[in-house]
Design an enzyme around this catalytic site. Structure first.
Site, short mmCIF file in Angstrom:
data_model
loop_
_atom_site.label_atom_id
_atom_site.label_comp_id
_atom_site.label_asym_id
_atom_site.label_seq_id
_atom_site.Cartn_x
_atom_site.Cartn_y
_atom_site.Cartn_z
N GLY A 13 38.77 31.00 41.25
CA GLY A 13 39.57 30.89 40.12
C GLY A 13 39.11 31.67 39.23
N GLY A 25 34.96 32.99 42.50
CA GLY A 25 35.27 32.59 44.08
C GLY A 25 36.41 31.66 43.98
N GLY A 63 37.06 37.51 34.56
CA GLY A 63 36.90 38.16 35.99
C GLY A 63 37.67 36.99 36.78
N ASP A 83 26.01 32.95 49.28
CA ASP A 83 26.77 33.99 48.90
C ASP A 83 26.21 34.66 47.83
OD1 ASP A 83 28.86 35.57 49.00
OD2 ASP A 83 30.26 34.50 47.60
#
Ligand SMILES: *[C@@H]1O[C@H](CO)[C@@H](O)[C@H](O)[C@H]1NC(C)=O
Ligand SMILES: *[C@@H]1O[C@H](CO)[C@@H](O)[C@H](O)[C@H]1NC(C)=O
Ligand SMILES: *[C@@H]1O[C@H](CO)[C@@H](O)[C@H](O)[C@H]1NC(C)=O
Ligand SMILES: *[C@@H]1O[C@H](CO)[C@@H](O)[C@H](O)[C@H]1NC(C)=O
Length: 837
Positions: free
Chosen positions: A530, A528, A525, A643
């Protein structure tokens, strides 16, 4: 205007009134007075009260002290702990020898103070510290009281209390838990400082059950008890450890009297608990407790072994040692501990040496010796000069370290404390040291190669960076090399202090092999900064590799942040950073691989969601809370994630949740808890209002994100886009509405409806979630309270209206991500709009 005589009269009335209230609340008695069952002593400012009480389901009467103004009576001291009176005939008075005595019906003495000196004018007074003192006349010196209850504590340590020794009188103030809730007589659970002043052993506190040790705090190292990271700067209390020829004690004091904090030995839980009382909440809450985990269990790994909580199994022989019985060791019976591979050879001079171990809780100090004025060099020499000495270190680790502590014989009860351990130099035979050297030579060759490669890179990097930008990229370039202790050290080029990274360095070629040259098939996936790839190392270990996009200068800064932070953070609910690779242009982070991917792939997915039954979801919620608590409070640094969201929570093969992606984390040292930032990073739908709008972030903005996450886990609904199908109500608004209507259970993911679930638990989670998403950060609980709330049945406060982001207008979605209710008036729910930027 009142006439003069009337005024005088009023003043007189006021005085009379004052006198009256004082005279009803007595804070002291002299030999002509006494206290009978039903009357009490109250300290001058009304903080404490002394009187007769009956504990739990007992019918016996005891004399005790409790906080007067706290509605839930919590007795902090008991006089006649094991000699109750079975009726209300008790009488507390001063005897003709000047001692305070407790008499029962037939005037026999049930309990008495033991002052050897007789006072001329004995007075007994209850002080506002909770100390009951017997003094002579007006002598108010703590040192010369004839007797004081602070010298004979029960199960509770109050602020200002000296826990430990008065060496001049050989008085040892220990705590002992009550036998049971009904019986204040000392149980088998005690704690106190133990040491031998004659032999100058290093003082530390041992917890005992009967005579068996079951936990020790570690000795004081200038900053805290070695291996007690829970002792650190905090907003509630200050603390101090005093160690001199006269006294050895630990004490603490409240920073703000509005939050009371006491320490209690709890027989039921076998924990020493620090509990706090906040006036507004009207209940006592658990703040922290020890022992914390399996590695805190005394001697769990036996002698000469190290307990590492994140390892499986947790016990490991120290380097240079092997299991005494390999068979038992293999069966996870560690009781026999470890023995040396090569015996020490003390007869030939200077043959032995030392290996430095780091981040340890130092061993049991029963057989130790301490000297505060020696330096480390002298300490080493002292240890070498005595054949039974096996280890040494600084006794005070502040600054560059000072003082000397040495250990004799087997080293017991060592553990790794990545969040507060210290160095220890352990004696080894020359054979063991030479083995290490041979290994080191090989490493040295590699190291030269790496340094060569890196200095080339630094030069290259330097030239490029000079051209591109003067500062940004260059900051992140560091030379990485091994230091004497085989750990990787980074030498920063930007003037930072050297920092131990404790991180293995991966070879770029091995990562390329592991990820099949970052093939698309292996891509997990996009994180953040890369893409993230799956990989398999040569030995078969699976890893996840985060490849930082080179173009992003911002990303380099974040990487640096991330490496520094994660290397220091280890907890079972945090993703473990295995190492990094900063070779050529690649900047790679290597993590443990999480086979079950991230939480969002479960909770927001119809099929997967069904498999995630309630008990697992609850387990995951508690795990995330635990991880966050570690970040906020338990780690050496205070880390704010900034986050937290479902896609940043990964799941291992046992569905243990692990928080990932610390790229945005900020660390704080000390008391700094709130910061303003001009760059708002975070994810829409999880950001607290004050962060999204004003750029203010704090631990409480993480708590907000946690609250959202809880509501998502319960409902299986994403917070973003929720309003589209739900009449403009956000997920929070929806949860609040149902909560108010008493229909919270309707929140629950419909996939779980038929499955078994614990309704009480579900409601509790939603309630806690709502407390976390309250508009004002002050109203949100801190994460420790959240952990307590999730784990207990205690009554929860009502969330204040309005929660953050109640309604949302989707017409303005582009530029105006948030709409919130800003009015705090309860009846009038006016809506005002806030622009995010
Ligand atoms: C007084 O009563 C206690 C029990 O309450 C008893 O143990 C004691 O022997 C009695 N003393 C006298 C002098 O009667
Ligand atoms: C103590 O706490 C109360 C309530 O939290 C606060 O109003 C007060 O200003 C604080 N006092 C000090 C001295 O910090
Ligand atoms: C000990 O812990 C139990 C369970 O948490 C609690 O109910 C009890 O009040 C505690 N006892 C003391 C003395 O704090
Ligand atoms: C070594 O230290 C131990 C423990 O303090 C002591 O009993 C012993 O006498 C010492 N031996 C020598 C040779 O100093």
């Amino acid at each position: 205007m009142a006439s003069f005589p009337t005024l005088m009269f009023r003043i007189a009335v006021v005085f009379l009134f004052l006198f009256h209230t004082i005279s009803t609340a007595v804070n002291r008695i002299d030999p002509s007075e006494s206290i009978s069952d039903g009357t009490t002593l109250v300290s001058k400012e009304g903080t404490f009260e002394l009187g007769f009480f009956t504990p739990g389901n007992s019918t016996n009467r005891y004399v005790g002290i409790w906080y007067k103004n706290i509605p839930v009576q919590r007795v902090v001291w008991v006089a006649n702990r094991c000699n109750p009176i079975n009726d209300s005939s008790g009488l507390l008075t001063i005897s003709n020898t000047g001692n305070l005595v407790l008499l029962s019906q037939n005037k026999s003495v049930v309990w008495s103070t033991n002052s050897s000196k007789q006072a001329q004018k004995p007075i007994v007074e209850l002080l506002d510290s909770g100390n009951l003192v017997l003094r002579d006349g007006e002598d108010r010196n703590r040192e010369t009281y004839l007797w004081q209850s602070f010298d004979y504590p029960s199960d509770t340590m109050l602020p200002n209390f000296k826990f430990g020794w008065d060496l001049r009188t050989a008085l040892n103030r220990r705590l002992s838990a009550w036998n049971s809730w009904d019986d204040p007589c000392p149980g088998d659970f005690t704690v106190g400082f133990e040491f031998d002043p004659q032999l100058h052993t290093f003082p530390e506190a041992y917890f005992r059950k009967g005579s068996a040790k079951f936990y020790r705090t570690g000795p004081w190292n200038g900053m805290r008890f070695s291996g007690s990271p829970e002792i650190r700067e905090n907003p509630l209390y200050s603390f101090e450890f005093v160690y001199n020829d006269d006294e050895v004690y630990y004490t603490y004091n409240l920073k703000n009297r509005s939050v009371i904090s006491i320490i209690v030995m709890n027989q039921t839980t076998s924990l020493r608990e620090r509990i706090i009382y906040i006036e507004a909440d009207q209940t006592w809450k658990l703040y922290s407790s020890v022992p914390r985990d399996d590695c805190d269990k005394y001697g769990v790994c036996g002698a000469n072994a190290n307990c590492i909580i994140n390892n499986n199994p947790i016990c490991q022989c120290l380097r240079g040692f092997k299991p005494k019985s390999q068979e038992k060791w293999n069966l996870m019976d560690w009781s026999e501990g470890c023995v040396r591979n090569n015996p020490l050879n003390c007869t030939k001079k200077n043959e032995d040496g030392f290996i430095k171990f780091s981040e340890l809780k130092v061993p049991d100090t029963t057989h130790s010796w301490v000297n505060k004025s020696m330096n480390l060099e002298e300490c080493r020499a002292k240890c070498l000069s005595n054949c039974s000495c096996t280890a040494y270190t600084n006794s005070d680790i502040r600054g560059r370290g000072s003082g000397c502590a040495i250990w004799f014989g087997d080293l017991m009860d060592i553990r790794t404390c990545s969040d507060g351990g210290q160095d220890l130099f352990i004696r080894m035979s020359h054979l063991e040291l030479e083995k290490g050297k041979a290994g080191k030579k090989k490493r040295a060759v590699i190291m030269v190669a790496i340094i060569g490669c890196f200095s080339g890179m630094v030069l290259l990097g330097y030239c490029i960076c000079r051209r591109v930008s003067k500062e940004s990229n260059f900051q992140a370039i560091r030379i990485i090399m091994f230091d004497k202790t085989d750990r990787i050290q980074t030498i920063s080029q930007d003037g930072d202090q050297d920092e131990d990274l404790e991180l293995p360095l991966f070879n770029l070629s091995s990562i390329i092999a592991a990820t099949e040259n970052f093939s698309m098939d292996n891509k997990l996936g996009e994180g953040g900064f890369g893409p993230v790839y799956r990989g398999k190392l040569e030995k078969g270990q699976e890893i996840a590799v985060k490849r930082l996009s080179i173009s992003s200068a911002q990303g380099v800064k974040e990487l640096k942040n991330e490496v520094k932070l994660i290397a220091k953070l280890q907890h079972r609910n945090l993703v473990k950073l295995l190492g990094c690779c900063l070779q050529e242009e690649e900047k790679l982070l290597v993590y443990e691989y999480m086979p079950n991917k991230s939480l969002d792939s479960f909770i927001f997915d119809q099929k997967q969601g069904k498999g995630l039954e309630w008990s697992k979801r609850f387990y995951i919620i508690c795990g995330i809370a635990g991880g966050l608590q570690y970040l906020h409070q338990d780690s050496r640094l205070r880390v704010i994630h900034r986050d937290l969201k479902a896609s940043n929570v990964l799941l291992d093969n046992e569905m243990n949740p692990k928080i990932s992606d610390f790229g945005l984390a900020r660390s704080f040292r000390g008391n700094q808890t709130e910061e303003k930032t001009s760059r708002i990073i975070g994810t829409y739908g999880y950001m607290a209002p004050e962060y999204a709008i004003h750029g203010l972030f704090s631990v409480k903005s993480d708590v907000f994100s946690f609250g959202i996450l809880v509501l998502e886990i319960v409902s299986g609904k994403k917070s973003t886009g929720f309003h589209l199908q739900n009449h403009g109500l956000t997920l929070i608004g929806h949860a609040w509405k149902l909560h108010k209507e008493g229909k919270s259970i309707d929140m629950l993911d419909k996939h779980l409806r038929e499955a078994e679930h614990n309704v009480k638990q579900v409601l509790r989670c939603i309630h806690v979630g709502l407390l976390c998403v309250q508009q004002s950060p002050v109203d949100r609980p801190n994460i420790s309270s959240v952990v307590v709330m999730l784990g207990s049945d205690s009554e929860l406060p009502q969330p204040k209206l309005p929660p953050g982001y109640f309604l949302e207008t989707d017409s303005d979605k582009g530029d105006l991500p948030f709409t919130e209710l800003a009015s705090s008036s309860k009846n009038d729910m006016s809506i005002s709009l806030f622009l995010a930027r």
